[in-house]
Design an enzyme around this catalytic site. Structure first.
Site, PDB file in Angstrom:
ATOM      1  CG  HIS A 374      -1.981  -0.932   1.269  1.00 19.02           C
ATOM      2  ND1 HIS A 374      -3.235  -0.593   0.799  1.00 19.02           N
ATOM      3  CD2 HIS A 374      -1.846  -2.260   1.528  1.00 19.02           C
ATOM      4  CE1 HIS A 374      -4.025  -1.858   0.767  1.00 19.02           C
ATOM      5  NE2 HIS A 374      -3.178  -2.708   1.340  1.00 19.02           N
ATOM      6  CE  LYS A 563      -6.073  14.145   0.318  1.00 18.00           C
ATOM      7  NZ  LYS A 563      -6.105  12.983  -0.494  1.00 18.00           N
ATOM      8  NE  ARG A 564      -4.164  10.178  10.028  1.00 16.57           N
ATOM      9  CZ  ARG A 564      -3.676   9.314  10.904  1.00 16.57           C
ATOM     10  NH1 ARG A 564      -4.584   8.204  11.305  1.00 16.57           N
ATOM     11  NH2 ARG A 564      -2.725   9.595  11.768  1.00 16.57           N
ATOM     12  CE  LYS A 569      -2.106  10.808   3.151  1.00 14.03           C
ATOM     13  NZ  LYS A 569      -2.951  10.173   2.325  1.00 14.03           N
ATOM     14  CB  THR A 671      -9.982   5.181  -1.172  1.00 13.28           C
ATOM     15  OG1 THR A 671      -9.479   5.453  -0.012  1.00 13.28           O
ATOM     16  CG2 THR A 671      -9.327   3.837  -1.956  1.00 13.28           C
ATOM     17  CE  LYS A 675     -13.773   6.148   0.439  1.00 15.53           C
ATOM     18  NZ  LYS A 675     -12.845   6.099   1.842  1.00 15.53           N
TER      19      LYS A 675
END
Ligand code: 26Q
Length: 837
Positions: A374, A563-564, A569, A671, A675
């Site tokens: 992952h 998100k985290r 990110k 992911t 969504k």
């Protein structure tokens, strides 16, 4: 809300109406439960008590189907997949169980008659937050899809006493509050003490002669032992009577020792075992994409893996006499490297407990185990110091040594004298156990989670393995369940989709949603779609007002990054661009700009300083901008506290713009991006992870793409990075934003507040300068954002894009992902469970 009445008079979301709930019986059951559990009438009961009573009534609907499913599995002697994962981020169960039992609407009506709003009752349930983020939520989506598709599957995990911490924001900073999710009990779980297993830690290994089998036997002695006690949680398939189980293990001390004993050794052991049982399942490690080599973490891993493997083998042996054929009925899917101990544990069971020889055991093990990768973030790679590993798991360590020894012989045969091959592929190297290498050596399948990610694994990260064993490698692009993220989370849009395309088949066959595409060109349909988005934005604005006390305008663009929190990110890129915009607007108050609400949400690992500073920066920037009357509320910045599965459902439904801006090559898949897309948000992103496939499906004209490519990023990295100072010195707008980290604009008089962020751009002594290419991508991001802002003004053209995003989300259902796993890796047979309710 406007639609409350229509919600009550017809199916809320166009759900399939084949199952008929006996509403009167259900109503009586709820009343009865309130009385039995709490000695109260409905009128006296609290909302939490009503929730419990309803949840137990729904559990009654599940239980017969659950038993019927497992009876069928036994009768048909089915092959099963065991999905082993340290994390299952399930969220709330009640709403989705009702939806999948096809009784959501009926229960809503019963509750309405009793004087309750179903949303308020659902809101009483705590999220089951037994996971950090993407990897844990993926496991939850997979279980739901496995049940909906009718495949025999077990989720295997840990029953953490405390799940993912609750996030509170105090003076702009994150504070962590323990998540006592079991405080009111869990109405959906069932304790199964009859399936208790024993797990051994520490001690030493003795070799003794087995006269019966005429061979040496390895015996672990002087160990500390705990009981693993399973709890089962039902996973209900959509409208098909299939109920699989999520089995989570609790730890209990062994009571055999006499605490009053005068033997000090016995007494100490008892205390030790008691402590081990208490600590082992105490709390989920809140690290996302970051390895920390804590001994307790390794204990957790072995604890649940050992219990799950022992249980699976026992279950197999109940119906089969030939252990050599275990692989025909059992497949262990390892969710990242965290459950890799499955490999040596299965070897131990086969060799030590079952008495097989090494080669036979290895043949079985390598046919049973498969591994999913992952992440390619180097800091997430699991490597355990040999001495710790050996001390904690002495027998398992011997087995790992033997796996490594035999593998290195193969490497040497294939690549004589090429030391770099051993350096890259050895399981044991420089005093460490490399878990990914063990998973690859033993697994019959190795998969990445998006096409680009798998390519990077094959061409770069795992190049040598790919060259040596290409047949193992495959891609499985992630997916999400539309039952939760559209049908439950966005009932207005779900109902509209069903009406427009004239079928609810998309609920179990998402690609059918492509029939929506023609409506993108239909003015009346666009108007309806816009109205639904508006309603969802009102719902979120109310939530923000209640939780943050900030007024946001539902007519503004909702531009969202949830998100985290992680440097790769790049929430920092996002907020720095907001700072830049604010500067522009201050300089030119008449600037042409469509009002935008920038929404953030996400938790930082408790020990991750930079991520926490970024949260603080977002909040400080928000404080200044939100309270500056001179910009007329054209920019708002909101940080949603405690982002989690339950509020995520509302956030996706209300979003216009989906921020997917990771440094290219760093996000394995993502992911959340899927969504948002399904809910009709337009992606603003880099060519990273599954964004690549999203753009391929929806068309580049219906997304906003910017930034360095993954190739470019990896080339820079190979050459030691780049010089952010060049950009800082030549671009005054960027310079100003960087300087504002420390000049008092957002940090008041506290010089140190954002000093580290400032230094990360300019001072190479603070690690590699701008490791995540924020300044490098800044201009390209600014251009893309400008395009978004302009595009939104043409509401027809925008809505067209939004509808097409929903219409082209078909590929990203986890049902598709699961079918691919089944076809290429698991080879399961579908079952049909009939149940006359
Ligand atoms: C490892 C060792 C010790 C402590 C913690 C960990 C640890 C815990 C969680 C390491 C990694 C994780 C989580 C990783 C994760 O969530 N990865 C994400 O997986 C998603 C599903 O495949 C992808 O969509 C994301 O791109 C990826 O970041």
């Amino acid at each position: 809300m406007k639609n409350d009445k229509t919600v009550m008079s017809e199916p809320k979301n166009g759900e399939k109406k084949t199952f008929h709930l006996d509403k009167e019986a259900f109503r009586r059951k709820v009343i009865e439960n309130v009385k039995l559990f709490y000695r109260k009438t409905i009128a006296e009961a609290s909302k939490q008590q009503i929730f419990q009573a309803v949840a137990f009534s729904v559990r009654d609907l599940i239980i017969d189907r659950w038993m019927a499913t497992h009876k069928l599995y036994e009768e048909q002697d089915v092959r099963r997949v065991y999905y082993l994962s340290m994390e299952f981020l399930m969220g709330r169960a009640l709403g989705n169980n009702m939806i999948n039992l096809l009784c959501y609407q009926d229960v809503a009506e019963v509750l309405e008659e009793l004087g309750f709003d179903i949303n308020v009752i659902e809101d009483q349930e705590p999220d089951a937050a037994l996971g950090n983020g993407g990897l844990g939520r993926l496991a939850a989506c997979f279980l739901e899809s496995l049940s909906t598709l009718g495949y025999p599957a077990y989720g295997c995990g840990i029953r953490y006493k405390y799940g993912m911490f609750k996030q509170e924001i105090k003076d702009g900073c994150q504070e962590e509050v323990p998540d006592n999710w079991l405080a009111n009990g869990n109405p959906f779980e069932i304790k199964r003490p009859e399936y208790t297993e024993r797990v051994k830690f520490g001690g030493y290994v003795r070799i003794e002669w087995d006269p019966e089998k005429q061979r040496n036997r390895f015996v672990q002695d002087g160990y500390t032992e705990v009981l693993a006690v399973p709890y089962d949680i039902p996973v209900v398939g959509y409208g098909n009577n299939v109920v699989n189980s999520l089995r989570i293990w609790d730890a209990q001390p062994i009571q055999e020792f006499n605490l009053m004993s005068f033997d000090k050794g016995d007494y100490d052991k008892a205390v030790e075992q008691e402590n081990l049982a208490k600590t082992i399942v105490e709390v989920l490690y809140p690290n996302d994409n970051h390895y920390s080599g804590k001994e307790l973490r390794l204990k957790q891993q072995y604890f649940f893996v050992s219990a799950s493997v022992q249980r699976a083998v026992k279950h197999y042996k109940k119906n089969h006499s030939d252990i050599h054929k275990l692989y025909e009925k059992v497949c262990f899917q390892m969710n990242d490297t965290h459950p890799t101990l499955t490999v040596p544990e299965l070897m131990r069971v086969l060799v030590d407990d079952e008495g097989l020889g090494w080669d036979e055991a290895w043949d079985i093990t390598t046919k049973c185990c498969a591994y999913t990768n992952h992440t390619i973030m180097a800091e997430a790679l699991e490597k355990w110091p040999v001495d710790l590993f050996n001390r904690l798991l002495p027998r398992i360590y011997q087995i790992v040594e033997e796996i490594n020894r035999r593998f290195l012989i193969q490497v040497e045969e294939r690549y004589p004298n090429q030391y770099c091959k051993i350096k890259n592929m050895a399981v044991l190297y420089e005093g460490q156990v490399r878990m990914a290498n063990m998973a690859i050596v033993a697994g019959f399948s190795v998969n990445g989670v998006a096409r680009l990610h798998t390519e990077i694994l094959e061409k770069r990260e795992l190049k040598d393995f790919y060259e040596m064993m290409p047949q193992k490698f495959n891609n499985k692009t992630n997916g999400i369940t539309q039952r939760r993220f559209l049908l439950h989370g966005n009932p207005l849009l779900a109902k509209w989709v069903t009406e427009k395309i004239g079928t609810d088949a998309w609920i179990t066959d998402l690609p059918q949603i492509s029939k929506l595409a023609p409506f993108a060109d239909d003015a009346a349909a666009r108007k309806e779609f816009m109205e639904i988005k508006h309603q969802n934005k009102i719902r979120l604005a109310k939530y923000i007002k209640e939780h943050n006390g900030i007024d946001v305008d539902p007519d503004s663009i909702f531009d969202v990054q949830v998100k985290r929190m992680h440097e790769y990110k790049r929430q920092l890129l996002n907020i720095m661009h907001v700072m830049y915009l604010y500067n522009q607007m201050k300089a030119d108050p008449s600037m042409d700009f469509y009002p935008t609400t920038f929404i953030f949400g996400g938790k930082a690992a408790a020990g991750y300083k930079r991520a926490k500073q970024t949260i603080q920066l977002i909040n400080k920037v928000g404080d200044v901008i939100n309270n500056d009357p001179s910009i007329n509320g054209k920019i708002k910045v909101v940080f949603i506290e405690d982002y989690r599965v339950s509020n995520a459902e509302w956030i996706f439904a209300a979003s216009d713009v989906s921020e997917q801006i990771s440094t290219a090559s760093k996000e394995a898949s993502g992911t959340g991006n899927m969504k948002f897309m399904l809910n009709g948000a337009v992606t603003l992103g880099t060519m990273d992870g599954a964004n690549v496939e999203i753009v391929e499906e929806v068309g580049a004209e219906n997304a906003f793409i910017f930034g360095l490519s993954s190739e470019e990023v990896m080339d820079y990295e190979a050459n030691g990075g780049y010089y952010p100072a060049d950009i800082y010195n030549s671009d005054p707008d960027i310079k100003k934003v960087v300087d504002q980290m420390v000049d008092g604009t957002y940090n008041g008089s506290d010089k140190k507040m954002f000093m580290e962020i400032y230094n990360s751009f300019l001072n190479p002594s603070y690690g590699k300068a701008d490791q995540y290419f924020i300044l490098k991508d800044f201009r390209s991001y600014a251009q893309a954002r400008e395009k978004v802002n302009k595009a939104y003004r043409d509401r027809d053209a925008w809505t067209r894009k939004a509808i097409l995003n929903t219409a082209h989300a078909g590929k990203f259902t986890s049902d598709r992902t699961i079918e691919e796993y089944v076809k290429d890796i698991w080879h399961l047979q579908k079952v049909q469970v009939s149940y006359e309710g």
